[in-house]
Design a protein around this motif. Structure first.
Motif, short mmCIF file in Angstrom:
data_model
loop_
_atom_site.label_atom_id
_atom_site.label_comp_id
_atom_site.label_asym_id
_atom_site.label_seq_id
_atom_site.Cartn_x
_atom_site.Cartn_y
_atom_site.Cartn_z
N GLY A 68 -1.88 20.35 11.98
CA GLY A 68 -0.70 20.05 11.62
C GLY A 68 -0.26 18.37 11.83
O GLY A 68 0.32 17.77 11.19
N LEU A 69 -1.13 17.99 12.96
CA LEU A 69 -0.83 16.57 12.99
C LEU A 69 -1.40 15.62 11.84
O LEU A 69 -0.96 14.69 11.47
N TYR A 70 -2.51 16.15 11.26
CA TYR A 70 -3.25 15.70 10.11
C TYR A 70 -2.25 15.63 8.92
O TYR A 70 -1.84 14.48 8.33
N LEU A 71 -1.59 16.93 8.78
CA LEU A 71 -0.58 16.86 7.62
C LEU A 71 0.55 15.91 7.92
O LEU A 71 1.03 15.30 6.73
N ALA A 72 1.16 15.99 8.85
CA ALA A 72 2.13 15.01 9.19
C ALA A 72 1.88 13.35 9.08
O ALA A 72 2.61 12.83 8.57
N THR A 73 0.71 13.32 9.73
CA THR A 73 0.14 11.95 9.39
C THR A 73 -0.10 11.56 7.95
O THR A 73 0.35 10.49 7.43
N VAL A 74 -0.70 12.62 7.11
CA VAL A 74 -0.98 12.11 5.81
C VAL A 74 0.23 12.04 4.94
O VAL A 74 0.47 11.37 4.06
N ALA A 75 1.10 12.62 5.37
CA ALA A 75 2.54 12.92 4.65
C ALA A 75 3.30 11.57 4.86
O ALA A 75 3.94 10.83 4.02
N CYS A 76 3.31 10.96 6.26
CA CYS A 76 3.86 9.81 6.46
C CYS A 76 3.24 8.43 5.68
O CYS A 76 3.87 7.71 4.92
N SER A 77 1.99 8.70 5.56
CA SER A 77 1.06 7.66 4.88
C SER A 77 1.26 7.73 3.52
O SER A 77 1.54 6.62 2.93
N ILE A 78 1.31 8.70 2.73
CA ILE A 78 1.87 9.10 1.46
C ILE A 78 3.22 8.59 1.27
O ILE A 78 3.55 7.80 0.15
N ALA A 79 3.99 8.93 2.03
CA ALA A 79 5.37 8.53 1.60
C ALA A 79 5.63 6.98 1.77
O ALA A 79 6.25 6.34 1.25
N ALA A 80 4.74 6.45 2.90
CA ALA A 80 4.97 5.02 3.03
C ALA A 80 4.09 4.41 1.85
O ALA A 80 4.89 3.07 1.42
N THR A 81 3.49 4.63 1.20
CA THR A 81 2.66 4.11 0.10
C THR A 81 3.77 4.30 -0.94
O THR A 81 3.86 3.10 -1.71
N ALA A 82 4.56 5.27 -1.29
CA ALA A 82 5.20 5.25 -2.14
C ALA A 82 6.63 4.49 -2.14
O ALA A 82 6.89 3.67 -2.90
N LEU A 83 6.94 4.13 -0.90
CA LEU A 83 8.27 3.43 -0.48
C LEU A 83 7.83 1.96 -0.64
O LEU A 83 8.69 1.07 -1.05
N LEU A 84 6.86 1.52 -0.24
CA LEU A 84 6.08 0.35 -0.28
C LEU A 84 5.77 -0.13 -1.69
O LEU A 84 5.59 -1.35 -2.10
N THR A 85 5.43 0.79 -2.63
CA THR A 85 5.20 0.41 -3.90
C THR A 85 6.41 0.26 -4.72
O THR A 85 6.42 -0.17 -5.97
N ALA A 86 7.40 1.25 -4.39
CA ALA A 86 8.59 1.33 -5.20
C ALA A 86 9.28 0.24 -5.59
O ALA A 86 9.66 -0.03 -6.78
N PRO A 87 9.41 -1.00 -4.88
CA PRO A 87 9.92 -2.33 -5.31
C PRO A 87 9.43 -2.70 -6.63
O PRO A 87 10.20 -3.21 -7.51
N VAL A 88 8.14 -2.73 -6.85
CA VAL A 88 7.41 -2.99 -8.25
C VAL A 88 8.15 -2.13 -9.38
O VAL A 88 8.42 -2.73 -10.16
N ALA A 89 7.96 -0.72 -9.01
CA ALA A 89 8.63 -0.02 -10.08
C ALA A 89 10.27 -0.19 -10.48
O ALA A 89 10.42 -0.30 -11.55
#
Length: 170
Positions: A68-89
């Motif tokens: 569960g901790l892994y899933l929450a962590t990977v979800a945060c990391s994927i969401a952070a990646t999406a949010l931090l790359t969104a300005p370029v898009a």
């Protein structure tokens, strides 16, 4: 720390920097892009690392809480990646539409949210690593300590520093 009051007007930018509102937006956009360059490599490496974990032999030995901790962590990391790359898009999709003010504001907000999720992901990774290697108490202590450090450095310090100031745009 002593807060410095910044007048809320375009005149400060004209007088102190000799720049127009458009030049200020260009500078803000370039500063934001430079900040994103610094953080993007790290968040992408973290996300890539997390995505490989389920394919490791020892991953199957993790209990339900750790999964569960892994899933929450990977979800945060994927969401952070999406949010931090969104300005370029966003930039690509509003390019040449005279939307720089909107772009800078939206990108700023996405970046702040992405940084918060990155802090949560790093705390989750620390918790997992310390728990696997040294036990539950060490994992909780490491995760809480790192989360506290992120909150102090990324939230408390800047919010404390900006007390008594106002943004230079309305």
């Amino acid at each position: 720390m002593t807060a410095v009051t910044v007048p809320c007007s375009e005149s400060w930018n004209r007088e102190q920097r000799a720049e127009s509102p458009t030049q200020r937006l260009d500078r803000n956009w370039l500063c934001l892009l430079q900040e994103l360059r610094v953080v993007l490599t790290g968040v992408q490496l973290l996300t890539g690392f997390l995505l490989t974990l389920p394919f490791q032999q020892r991953f199957s030995s993790l209990d339900g809480n750790m999964r569960g901790l892994y899933l929450a962590t990977v979800a945060c990391s994927i969401a952070a990646t999406a949010l931090l790359t969104a300005p370029v898009a966003l930039h690509r999709l509003v390019f040449r539409r005279h939307m720089l003010s909107w772009l800078v504001t939206a990108s700023h907000r996405l970046t702040v949210l992405g940084l918060l999720l990155l802090g949560a992901a790093v705390s989750g990774v620390a918790t997992m690593i310390f728990e696997v290697l040294a036990g539950l108490a060490a994992g909780v202590t490491a995760g809480a300590g790192i989360l506290t450090t992120w909150v102090l450095l990324w939230l408390a310090l800047p919010l404390l520093a900006r007390r008594g100031t106002r943004a230079d745009v309305l």
